[in-house]
Structures are given as structure tokens and as C-alpha cells.
Design an enzyme around this catalytic site. Structure first.
Site, PDB file in Angstrom:
ATOM      1  N   ASP A 206       0.853  -1.192   0.000  1.00 59.58           N
ATOM      2  CA  ASP A 206       0.000   0.000   0.000  1.00 59.58           C
ATOM      3  C   ASP A 206       0.889   1.242   0.000  1.00 59.58           C
ATOM      4  O   ASP A 206       0.684   2.176   0.762  1.00 59.58           O
ATOM      5  CB  ASP A 206      -0.922  -0.014   1.215  1.00 59.58           C
ATOM      6  N   ASN A 211       1.825   7.249   2.809  1.00 63.86           N
ATOM      7  CA  ASN A 211       2.495   6.349   3.751  1.00 63.86           C
ATOM      8  C   ASN A 211       4.000   6.582   3.794  1.00 63.86           C
ATOM      9  O   ASN A 211       4.757   5.694   4.192  1.00 63.86           O
ATOM     10  CB  ASN A 211       2.185   4.892   3.409  1.00 63.86           C
ATOM     11  N   ASP A 227       2.970   2.298   7.899  1.00 61.82           N
ATOM     12  CA  ASP A 227       1.736   1.541   7.678  1.00 61.82           C
ATOM     13  C   ASP A 227       1.904   0.350   6.741  1.00 61.82           C
ATOM     14  O   ASP A 227       1.487   0.368   5.579  1.00 61.82           O
ATOM     15  CB  ASP A 227       0.636   2.459   7.149  1.00 61.82           C
TER      16      ASP A 227
END
Length: 359
Positions: A206, A211, A227
Site C-alpha cells: 500500500d 504512507n 503503515d
């Protein structure tokens, strides 16, 4: 359109009380002041807490039923592996007994250090090169062993399962269901064909710009990767296209800059670039299923009021069909492997791929 079954999640997750959050930090042997601020997160419940010594920690309560304990602990172990290789990631704090995952009132939680830095709005070429080198190092660690419990980035998890859920719960209007199903199955066919022989290993999964935290000390630039909640096994290109999702010439150039720097630490198979189209399609499908599965969470109808309308599904279907046409029918003189783009393609932004994107 129907919602999730009643009782799938307990109200204790939806209505997490401050006293429970404070107890979670005390379980880590820390002394909170009582200052507790909830941070933006749709998937989990995340809080910033101030400690008596003036520092801050982050407590994350995991959404029930999403991951097993083993899957969460494998995420933590991967983060510690990366840290041991001097890669700047945020890893959880250990509780006094050495563990990283605890439970309180039936909710699992982890305490994290608060990482300094800021989000980067746009990335310069030097920053793209730095990120490319860091991804090379992350993927070297990721390829050093196989994942035992985490998902694989495949058609089953990211296209067929969401489609089945949307159909079973009747989220799609009957008039659009055949078209949408046809587009999903076509994306699956393309991915299955183009992914043959492509190497896979543990990746962030992701890895969008939200992030990453950027910091600069004098002439030294650095990024922290945050994350890893969605970390999985998949092709390296997944972490590249999410950082540079645009389909215009600049998006292609940004990916090329990162990949060139990546190659100073790790080889990159150019065949992976052909997967970007199907992976974009999977992102649409997966996110639609993600919202549908969480529709009984009171935060979701408020945050995504457009979800489930006929207009929403018409746009989703058209977007999928357009993405697939661009893969099937590249313009004259244009390659289908992400090395060129068409001038007539509509430019896609972060908001097209990241439903919770702000900015």
C-alpha cells in the site's frame, strides 16, 4: 443494496472509549497524561497519546476479523527485519513481556512510536531516486524469505472475492451487473496472462505517498515508510505505480527515475510494467469491495455517501472498461508496457485510486 450482517463487528470497536485507549498505553508500561487525539483512519482506530515525559506514542486498535494474530505478528516481524537492515520504517514498541500485540476488552492493539516528519506533496527527482533505492533495499529483505501467513496479490483476493461479495450482497444495480462482472473477469484474464513468470516477494503493498514521511537535516534527506498493515506477497511494480499513479508522461518518467535508482540495489524485470494496467483495475475492484464489507461501520456511510448509487456504479464500470480498453487497444506506435502513454488518455489523480486520499 444490503449491508454487512448485523453483529459482524462489536460496538466496542465503533465506539472506542478514551479510558480503554489510556489503559492500552499503560499496558505498555507507559504513563499517559490523558491527552488523547483520534487520528484519521478508516480501517483501524488510531490514537495519538501524550506521555508524562512530554513525548507521544500512537496506539492502533485493529479492526476485528480482518487479520489473524499470526498475520499481524508477521507484519511486526517484517518491520523488525527491515529495521535490523537499517531501513527507515516505523516498527511497534514492545510490551514489558517482549510481545508486540495485546488485547483489551476483546480488541487487539499495538503501541507505536510517533515518527517525526511531514508528508511530501510532490516528489523531486532526487527524492524519487532516494525512494527507489530504499525500495530496492526493502525488496531485498522481502525476497530473503517467504511469507507464512500474509495474502498474495492475486486475482482471487483482489478481484474475484470482492466481485462475489458485491454480487451476494446485491450492492450492484441489476442493470449494470453484467457489464461490471464482464470488466472484472477481463481484468482477471489480463492479469493472469501478464503475470506469468513474474517474480513475487514480500512488498509494502500500500505504498502511496501518504504512507511516506519526509524529513531533512541539513543536506540529508530521508523518508520513513509507514503503515505496513497491507503488506503482502506480490510483484515489485505494485510499490512503484502506487507512488507514481498518474498515467501521463510525467507519471511514466517518475516511475522510470525510481526504477533506475532501484536497480543500484536490486534487479527489476521490465515485464512487470505490463501489470500496471491490471493492477490499477484490481485497485478499483478491491476498494469497492472494501467499502461494501465495512458498510455497517457508521463511519463509512458518512465518509462515502456516493457509494452504491447508480451514478457511482456507472462511473466505476466506465472507469474499469476504459482502463481495460487502454490495455487492449494501445494507440498506433504506442507500447502496452508502460513505456509510452497516449495524449488522449484522461489523467488520473491520487483520488482516483485512493478513496481515503485527502488533498
Amino acid at each position: 443494496m444490503s449491508s454487512d450482517p448485523v453483529g459482524l463487528y462489536d460496538d466496542s470497536f465503533y465506539k472506542l472509549q478514551p479510558d480503554v485507549v489510556l489503559k492500552s498505553v499503560e499496558a505498555a508500561g507507559l504513563a499517559p497524561t490523558g491527552h488523547c487525539q483520534q487520528l484519521n483512519s478508516y480501517e483501524n482506530r488510531v490514537f495519538d497519546l501524550k506521555l508524562e515525559d512530554g513525548s507521544h506514542v500512537i496506539t492502533k486498535f485493529y479492526r476485528p476479523l480482518r487479520w489473524t494474530d499470526e498475520q499481524i505478528l508477521e507484519e511486526h516481524a517484517f518491520l523488525f527485519e527491515l529495521q535490523q537492515n537499517d531501513i527507515p520504517v516505523c516498527a511497534p514498541l514492545r510490551f514489558p513481556d517482549g510481545s508486540t500485540l495485546k488485547s483489551i476488552e476483546g480488541l487487539r492493539f499495538t503501541v507505536w512510536p510517533r515518527t517525526g516528519g511531514r508528508s511530501a506533496d510532490e516528489l523531486t527527482d532526487s527524492q524519487l531516486q532516494l525512494i527507489g533505492r530504499l525500495l530496492g533495499r526493502i525488496h531485498n529483505v522481502g525476497a530473503s524469505k517467504e511469507s507464512a501467513t500474509r495474502w498474495r496479490l492475486n486475482a482471487g483476493h483482489f478481484a474475484l472475492a470482492p466481485l462475489a461479495y458485491l454480487e451476494e450482497r446485491e450492492f450492484l444495480p441489476p442493470s449494470l451487473l453484467p457489464r461490471y462482472r464482464k470488466a472484472v473477469l477481463h481484468a482477471v484474464e489480463l492479469f493472469e496472462d501478464l503475470s506469468k513468470g513474474i517474480p513475487v516477494h514480500r512488498i509494502h503493498g500500500d505504498c502511496h505517498i501518504g504512507n511516506l514521511l519526509y524529513s531533512r537535516e541539513q543536506d540529508d534527506e530521508n523518508f520513513f515508510f509507514l503503515d505496513f498493515d497491507d503488506f503482502l506477497t506480490g510483484p515489485a511494480v505494485q510499490d512503484f505505480w502506487m507512488l507514481a499513479p498518474a498515467v501521463d508522461a510525467d507519471g511514466l518518467r517518475q516511475r522510470a527515475v525510481m526504477i533506475d535508482a532501484y536497480r543500484s540495489f536490486r534487479d527489476f524485470d521490465d515485464r512487470q510494467l505490463r501489470l500496471i494496467g491490471p493492477l490499477r483495475a484490481f485497485r478499483y475492484i478491491h476498494y469497492a469491495g472494501w467499502i461494501a464489507k465495512r458498510w455497517s461501520d457508521p463511519a463509512f456511510p458518512l465518509s462515502f455517501p456516493h457509494f452504491g448509487t447508480d451514478e457511482y456504479w456507472e462511473k466505476e464500470t466506465q472507469d474499469l472498461e476504459r482502463l481495460l480498453r487502454e490495455i487492449d487497444e494501445p494507440q498506433v506506435g504506442e507500447k502496452a508496457d508502460d513505456t509510452q502513454t497516449t495524449e488522449n488518455s484522461e489523467e488520473l489523480t491520487n483520488a482516483d485510486f485512493f478513496w481515503d486520499w485527502e488533498g
